[in-house]
Write an enzyme that holds these catalytic residues in place. Structure first.
Site, mmCIF file in Angstrom:
data_model
loop_
_atom_site.group_PDB
_atom_site.id
_atom_site.type_symbol
_atom_site.label_atom_id
_atom_site.label_comp_id
_atom_site.label_asym_id
_atom_site.label_seq_id
_atom_site.Cartn_x
_atom_site.Cartn_y
_atom_site.Cartn_z
ATOM 1 C CB THR A 1 4.002 14.966 62.901
ATOM 2 O OG1 THR A 1 4.755 16.131 63.232
ATOM 3 C CG2 THR A 1 2.558 15.174 63.281
ATOM 4 C CE LYS B 1 3.926 19.793 62.443
ATOM 5 N NZ LYS B 1 3.117 18.622 62.832
ATOM 6 C CD GLU C 1 -6.970 -4.349 59.969
ATOM 7 O OE1 GLU C 1 -6.341 -5.000 59.105
ATOM 8 O OE2 GLU C 1 -8.123 -3.916 59.828
HETATM 9 N N1 DSN Z 1 -0.691 22.113 61.158
HETATM 10 C C1 DSN Z 1 0.509 21.986 61.959
HETATM 11 C C2 DSN Z 1 1.291 23.246 62.006
HETATM 12 O O1 DSN Z 1 1.372 23.917 60.995
HETATM 13 O O2 DSN Z 1 1.864 23.566 63.029
HETATM 14 C C3 DSN Z 1 0.204 21.476 63.319
HETATM 15 O O3 DSN Z 1 -0.601 20.349 63.224
#
Ligand code: DSN
Length: 430
Positions: free
Chosen positions: A237, A240, A67
């Site tokens: 995020t 992706k 932390e």
């Molecule tokens: N669940 C993601 C998506 O498929 O776009 C977004 O958080």
């Protein structure tokens, strides 16, 4: 589920020990790897991380409480994790040309929670894209914390262009004077005009926030323009197009740095997941390579080829195409719902998701559309020729099968999927 329990090089040298100790879980890990290898993966928000990222995720950094921030921790023994987090922060700042980076958010939703925490109090107004036009649950949707705690007003797309209606954004901003204006979403195929949003935010004195979760990987690879110079804060995020570990991060202007850090910890989170932070650092370094830049460009070209060919076959891309890694398609001309299309493709070895299209007459769990993305297949090395083949297979599965894996067309498409994948395997066996 696979009945075979075998070691796999992608799970690293510790895997035989797991196999010995807990064959039930070991079998599921192998069986999931088999599933990822066996289908054409077109979920726009998924990708296939490198073995280096997987190694960092599977490390003993998972054991450490940390932390706080580097040099300012609430626990002893943080000498190594401090260096890991400093590297992750430095690499993120360099990659995105950002003043400040916070790499601790556990997920995109956690990152977004922190941005709200930094800039708005419960009950205050935010302006964001509506979920049914391509936004996200955390952008003020009524069942999410964001819709329950904040007064969310939503803009959408125009009926003519099916792209963001900037006039509506301006009108709503002038009417409601929101504290935050938020751009980004989970089904936005076109480039976002960040300068236009910035001008609107400045006019009404709002913080301009971009949720770049979907497209930040394209920004990292230089394939599309960056929101960083325009926005006060950018959340994203890391799993992706970016192709890192599952997780979140935030970059922002220096003036907001302390507020963002306090909102991530201690306001919203406790101990950071240091194994994930290490994996983010590994990923950020990967994204700074010429290979990744080339990959990001190919992701965009592949998405355009896939969208174009589906359109040629009567599965119309919303907005007429895509500038990014994903496209959204209207199935009404072929007379199949999104839910049925998803099921039929799944039975034929093609993994995609049903998706509401703007002004959709169907309920979200049925939907009139599908969303497809090119990040995973591009990681596997596929190009535009394969995208056209994949579009033909999607069309065949959607229009000529019924969701039963034993249907002759499902079998036929699966066989062709297998041929494509044999030339472009996911996680090729060592
Ligand atoms: N669940 C993601 C998506 O498929 O776009 C977004 O958080």
């Amino acid at each position: 589920m696979s009945t075979e329990v075998r070691p796999d090089s992608y799970y690293g040298p510790s895997f035989p020990a797991l196999l010995e100790q807990d064959p039930e879980i070991a079998r599921l890990l192998v069986s999931e790897l088999d599933r990822q290898r066996a289908g054409i993966q077109l979920i726009a928000s998924e990708n296939q991380t490198s073995p280096a990222v997987l190694a960092a995720l599977g490390s003993t950094l998972s054991n450490k409480y940390a932390e706080g921030y580097p040099g300012r921790r609430y626990y002893g023994g943080c000498s190594e994790v401090d260096q890991v987090e400093e590297l992750a922060i430095a690499r993120a700042k360099e990659l995105f040309g950002a003043d400040h980076a916070n790499v601790q958010p556990h997920s995109g939703a956690s990152a977004n929670q922190a941005v709200y925490g930094a800039f708005v109090k419960p009950g205050e107004k935010v302006l964001a894209m509506s979920l049914d036009h391509g936004g996200h649950l955390t952008h003020g949707f009524k069942v999410s914390f964001s819709g329950k705690w904040f007064d969310a007003v939503h803009y959408g797309v125009s009926r003519e262009t099916e792209d963001i209606d900037y006039d509506q954004v301006r009108d709503l901003a002038r009417e409601h004077r929101p504290k935050i204006i938020l751009a980004g979403g989970s089904a936005v195929p076109r480039l976002i005009d960040f300068a236009a949003f910035r001008a609107i935010a400045d006019e009404v004195g709002a913080v301009f926030w971009v949720d770049a979760a979907h497209f930040i990987g394209l920004v990292a690879g230089g394939a599309i323009p960056s929101p960083v110079p325009h926005a006060d804060v950018v959340s994203f995020t890391t799993h992706k197009v970016l192709r890192g570990p599952r997780g979140g991060a935030i970059v922002c202007k220096e003036e907001h740095a302390a507020k963002i850090d306090r909102a991530v910890f201690p306001m919203m989170q406790g101990g950071p997941l240091m194994h994930a932070v290490a994996a983010k650092a590994v990923n950020f370094a990967e994204c700074a390579t010429p290979e990744y830049r080339e990959y990001a460009g190919r992701v965009v070209r592949n998405a355009a080829a896939l969208a174009g060919e589906l359109g040629e076959r009567g599965i119309r891309p919303i907005t007429g195409g895509t500038d990014t890694h994903l496209s959204l398609h209207d199935l009404r001309e072929v007379g199949v719902t999104g839910a049925d299309a998803e099921k039929r493709c799944d039975a034929a070895g093609i993994v995609l998701n049903k998706n509401a299209i703007p002004f959709d007459p169907e309920k979200p769990n049925v939907a009139s559309g599908i969303r497809v993305g090119s990040p995973s297949v591009t990681t596997q090395g596929m190009g535009e020729e394969q995208m056209r083949q994949v579009a033909a297979l999607i069309h065949r599965a959607v229009t000529a099968s019924d969701g039963d894996p034993e249907h002759p067309v499902a079998r036929e498409v699966r066989a062709q999927v297998g041929e494509v994948l044999s030339a472009f395997p996911a996680y090729p066996a060592a």
